[in-house]
Design a protein around this motif. Structure first.
Motif, PDB file in Angstrom:
ATOM      1  N   ASN A  53      -5.894  -1.731   6.294  1.00 47.56           N
ATOM      2  CA  ASN A  53      -4.704  -0.997   6.727  1.00 47.56           C
ATOM      3  C   ASN A  53      -3.585  -1.157   5.712  1.00 47.56           C
ATOM      4  O   ASN A  53      -3.497  -2.163   4.998  1.00 47.56           O
ATOM      5  N   LEU A  54      -2.691  -0.182   5.684  1.00 50.30           N
ATOM      6  CA  LEU A  54      -1.504  -0.225   4.841  1.00 50.30           C
ATOM      7  C   LEU A  54      -0.271  -0.137   5.725  1.00 50.30           C
ATOM      8  O   LEU A  54      -0.125   0.803   6.512  1.00 50.30           O
ATOM      9  N   ALA A  55       0.618  -1.126   5.595  1.00 47.03           N
ATOM     10  CA  ALA A  55       1.889  -1.124   6.326  1.00 47.03           C
ATOM     11  C   ALA A  55       3.036  -1.059   5.326  1.00 47.03           C
ATOM     12  O   ALA A  55       3.148  -1.925   4.452  1.00 47.03           O
ATOM     13  N   VAL A  56       3.856  -0.034   5.438  1.00 46.43           N
ATOM     14  CA  VAL A  56       5.067   0.114   4.623  1.00 46.43           C
ATOM     15  C   VAL A  56       6.214   0.177   5.614  1.00 46.43           C
ATOM     16  O   VAL A  56       6.466   1.217   6.246  1.00 46.43           O
ATOM     17  N   THR A  57       6.925  -0.940   5.780  1.00 47.90           N
ATOM     18  CA  THR A  57       7.870  -1.058   6.889  1.00 47.90           C
ATOM     19  C   THR A  57       9.175  -1.719   6.471  1.00 47.90           C
ATOM     20  O   THR A  57       9.198  -2.599   5.608  1.00 47.90           O
ATOM     21  N   ASP A  58      10.273  -1.264   7.087  1.00 47.62           N
ATOM     22  CA  ASP A  58      11.586  -1.907   6.957  1.00 47.62           C
ATOM     23  C   ASP A  58      12.072  -1.989   5.517  1.00 47.62           C
ATOM     24  O   ASP A  58      12.803  -2.910   5.145  1.00 47.62           O
ATOM     25  N   ASN A  59      11.679  -1.032   4.688  1.00 46.13           N
ATOM     26  CA  ASN A  59      12.112  -1.015   3.291  1.00 46.13           C
ATOM     27  C   ASN A  59      13.354  -0.147   3.111  1.00 46.13           C
ATOM     28  O   ASN A  59      13.506   0.882   3.790  1.00 46.13           O
ATOM     29  N   THR A  60      14.218  -0.549   2.201  1.00 43.84           N
ATOM     30  CA  THR A  60      15.329   0.295   1.783  1.00 43.84           C
ATOM     31  C   THR A  60      15.062   0.868   0.396  1.00 43.84           C
ATOM     32  O   THR A  60      15.967   1.373  -0.255  1.00 43.84           O
ATOM     33  N   ALA A  61      13.831   0.775  -0.045  1.00 39.90           N
ATOM     34  CA  ALA A  61      13.417   1.283  -1.344  1.00 39.90           C
ATOM     35  C   ALA A  61      13.016   2.751  -1.243  1.00 39.90           C
ATOM     36  O   ALA A  61      12.563   3.215  -0.206  1.00 39.90           O
ATOM     37  N   THR A  62      13.163   3.470  -2.339  1.00 33.80           N
ATOM     38  CA  THR A  62      12.516   4.770  -2.477  1.00 33.80           C
ATOM     39  C   THR A  62      11.035   4.508  -2.660  1.00 33.80           C
ATOM     40  O   THR A  62      10.620   3.902  -3.648  1.00 33.80           O
ATOM     41  N   ALA A  63      10.224   4.923  -1.712  1.00 33.82           N
ATOM     42  CA  ALA A  63       8.807   4.558  -1.693  1.00 33.82           C
ATOM     43  C   ALA A  63       7.938   5.803  -1.749  1.00 33.82           C
ATOM     44  O   ALA A  63       8.149   6.755  -0.987  1.00 33.82           O
ATOM     45  N   VAL A  64       6.958   5.791  -2.654  1.00 34.12           N
ATOM     46  CA  VAL A  64       6.044   6.911  -2.830  1.00 34.12           C
ATOM     47  C   VAL A  64       4.615   6.390  -2.794  1.00 34.12           C
ATOM     48  O   VAL A  64       4.270   5.435  -3.501  1.00 34.12           O
ATOM     49  N   LEU A  65       3.772   7.031  -1.994  1.00 36.39           N
ATOM     50  CA  LEU A  65       2.339   6.742  -1.942  1.00 36.39           C
ATOM     51  C   LEU A  65       1.594   7.977  -2.423  1.00 36.39           C
ATOM     52  O   LEU A  65       1.742   9.057  -1.850  1.00 36.39           O
ATOM     53  N   ASP A  66       0.788   7.819  -3.475  1.00 34.84           N
ATOM     54  CA  ASP A  66       0.067   8.975  -4.008  1.00 34.84           C
ATOM     55  C   ASP A  66      -1.157   8.491  -4.780  1.00 34.84           C
ATOM     56  O   ASP A  66      -1.235   7.321  -5.177  1.00 34.84           O
ATOM     57  N   ASN A  67      -2.100   9.395  -5.001  1.00 36.41           N
ATOM     58  CA  ASN A  67      -3.332   9.098  -5.737  1.00 36.41           C
ATOM     59  C   ASN A  67      -3.962   7.806  -5.230  1.00 36.41           C
ATOM     60  O   ASN A  67      -4.314   6.916  -6.003  1.00 36.41           O
ATOM     61  N   ALA A  68      -4.092   7.712  -3.913  1.00 37.56           N
ATOM     62  CA  ALA A  68      -4.631   6.504  -3.287  1.00 37.56           C
ATOM     63  C   ALA A  68      -5.463   6.883  -2.071  1.00 37.56           C
ATOM     64  O   ALA A  68      -5.174   7.870  -1.381  1.00 37.56           O
ATOM     65  N   ILE A  69      -6.490   6.089  -1.820  1.00 37.38           N
ATOM     66  CA  ILE A  69      -7.295   6.221  -0.613  1.00 37.38           C
ATOM     67  C   ILE A  69      -7.017   5.021   0.271  1.00 37.38           C
ATOM     68  O   ILE A  69      -7.169   3.871  -0.172  1.00 37.38           O
ATOM     69  N   VAL A  70      -6.595   5.271   1.491  1.00 41.31           N
ATOM     70  CA  VAL A  70      -6.369   4.216   2.472  1.00 41.31           C
ATOM     71  C   VAL A  70      -7.469   4.356   3.520  1.00 41.31           C
ATOM     72  O   VAL A  70      -7.468   5.309   4.309  1.00 41.31           O
ATOM     73  N   ARG A  71      -8.392   3.417   3.532  1.00 37.78           N
ATOM     74  CA  ARG A  71      -9.527   3.514   4.451  1.00 37.78           C
ATOM     75  C   ARG A  71      -9.106   3.227   5.896  1.00 37.78           C
ATOM     76  O   ARG A  71      -9.672   3.770   6.842  1.00 37.78           O
ATOM     77  N   GLY A  72      -8.110   2.361   6.068  1.00 36.05           N
ATOM     78  CA  GLY A  72      -7.600   2.061   7.397  1.00 36.05           C
ATOM     79  C   GLY A  72      -6.463   2.987   7.767  1.00 36.05           C
ATOM     80  O   GLY A  72      -6.354   4.114   7.285  1.00 36.05           O
ATOM     81  N   LYS A  73      -5.579   2.519   8.633  1.00 38.83           N
ATOM     82  CA  LYS A  73      -4.448   3.336   9.071  1.00 38.83           C
ATOM     83  C   LYS A  73      -3.203   3.007   8.254  1.00 38.83           C
ATOM     84  O   LYS A  73      -3.060   1.919   7.693  1.00 38.83           O
ATOM     85  N   GLY A 118       0.593   3.750  -6.311  1.00 43.78           N
ATOM     86  CA  GLY A 118      -0.302   4.711  -6.930  1.00 43.78           C
ATOM     87  C   GLY A 118       0.427   5.946  -7.419  1.00 43.78           C
ATOM     88  O   GLY A 118       1.559   6.233  -7.030  1.00 43.78           O
ATOM     89  N   GLY A 119      -0.222   6.691  -8.302  1.00 49.27           N
ATOM     90  CA  GLY A 119       0.256   8.002  -8.704  1.00 49.27           C
ATOM     91  C   GLY A 119       1.587   8.014  -9.432  1.00 49.27           C
ATOM     92  O   GLY A 119       2.071   7.000  -9.939  1.00 49.27           O
TER      93      GLY A 119
END
Length: 319
Positions: A226-246, A209-210
């Motif tokens: 739920n959203l899981a962002v794990t064990d990545n070696t990427a440049t990761a950005v979360l934005d302009n998003a609604i996560v209803r879970g954890k 997003g975003g």
């Protein structure tokens, strides 16, 4: 004992080849297609022989469709009542077409779906899977290739495994979204996911997003689970998003960046940091997200054009 029977077709014309065979005395009729086929009904299975090209317009196939190794099938306004199988280095291009069975591509050059409905599961192992403005009722899995989904609905799960990238734009996924082990990461833009969402062990860049290093994404993203962002070696950005879970963000290097327009309803486990504006210099090293779609569109268009030319050269076939 197998009986190979040739069934003559009185209206076979020019040098095209849309001919029917039976594999045994009890076997269902099947048809081979080389050339241009029109608005006819094929009562059994249809086969595009290895290395050949077939185009179908308004054709109805009551049985299964097989595109053999190195072959091409380009269909528009067709109805395929059975499953579809695409072989090594083969290509299938379906526009405004209905597939009532599963679609399986094994080592194919690619699969292009435009305005197409597929009732069964879709499995693509190698090659690209490019779906635009399509309705995909089953589970979709693309592995060891490229995955690009835009303006589409996936009623099952959507999985991008060990691809170059897995990009999802303006789409709805009713099941789980999994992006795992992608070399160039992935984009999730202006989309809705109603199962859990997992991004694991990806490299390069993740734009959820975003704004991000891959460019601008207009429209918010909604993740119902739920959203899981794990064990990545990427440049990761979360934005302009609604996560209803954890949100679970663990073992990412660098850590997940969360923008000010991200809303996490179920809390955060793991480590995150505030997202900063991507610099112009950083952007200059990345293709804008639409460039990946454009690149696939060009690849698909080139192969489809070659297939149409070869089918035309083979001649028109009518039953």
């Amino acid at each position: 004992m197998k009986i190979r029977t040739f069934v003559a077709t009185a209206s076979l014309v020019a040098s095209g080849s849309l001919v029917a065979f039976t594999g045994s005395a009890q076997a269902a009729l099947y048809t081979t297609c080389v050339g241009d086929g029109g608005a006819v009904t094929v009562n059994g299975d249809l086969v595009v022989p290895a290395g050949q090209s077939c185009t179908l317009t308004g054709t109805k196939v009551k049985g299964a469709v097989t595109v053999q190794a190195g072959a091409d099938l380009v269909a528009s306004g067709a109805t395929l009542n059975g499953g579809v199988s695409v072989g090594e280095n083969a290509y299938i291009d379906l526009t405004d077409t209905s597939v009532k069975g599963a679609l399986t591509a094994q080592g194919a050059f690619g699969t292009h779906l435009q305005g197409t409905a597929v009732k069964g599961a879709i499995t693509a192992n190698q090659g690209f899977l490019y779906a635009v403005d399509s309705t995909l009722d089953g589970n979709v899995r693309a592995q060891s290739g490229e995955l690009y989904v835009s303006g589409s609905t996936v009623d099952g799960s959507l999985t991008g495994e060990a691809n170059q990238y897995s990009d999802v734009y303006d789409s709805t996924v009713d099941g789980k979204l999994t992006v795992n082990g992608n070399a160039l990461g992935g984009v999730l833009c202006a989309s809705e996911v109603y199962g859990d969402t997992v991004y694991n062990a990806n490299s390069d860049t993740l734009q959820l997003g975003g704004e991000g290093l891959l460019g601008s994404c207009s429209g918010a993203t909604y993740l119902d689970g739920n959203l899981a962002v794990t064990d990545n070696t990427a440049t990761a950005v979360l934005d302009n998003a609604i996560v209803r879970g954890k949100l679970t963000a663990t073992n990412n290097s660098p850590v997940l960046q969360v923008g000010e327009l991200a809303r996490i309803r179920g809390g955060i486990t793991g480590e995150t940091t505030a997202a900063g504006a991507a610099s112009a210099a950083a952007r200059s090293f990345k293709a804008a997200p639409q460039d990946r779609g454009n690149s696939l569109a060009e690849k698909a268009a080139e192969r489809a054009a070659e297939a149409r030319a070869e089918a035309k050269a083979a001649g028109a076939t009518h039953l």
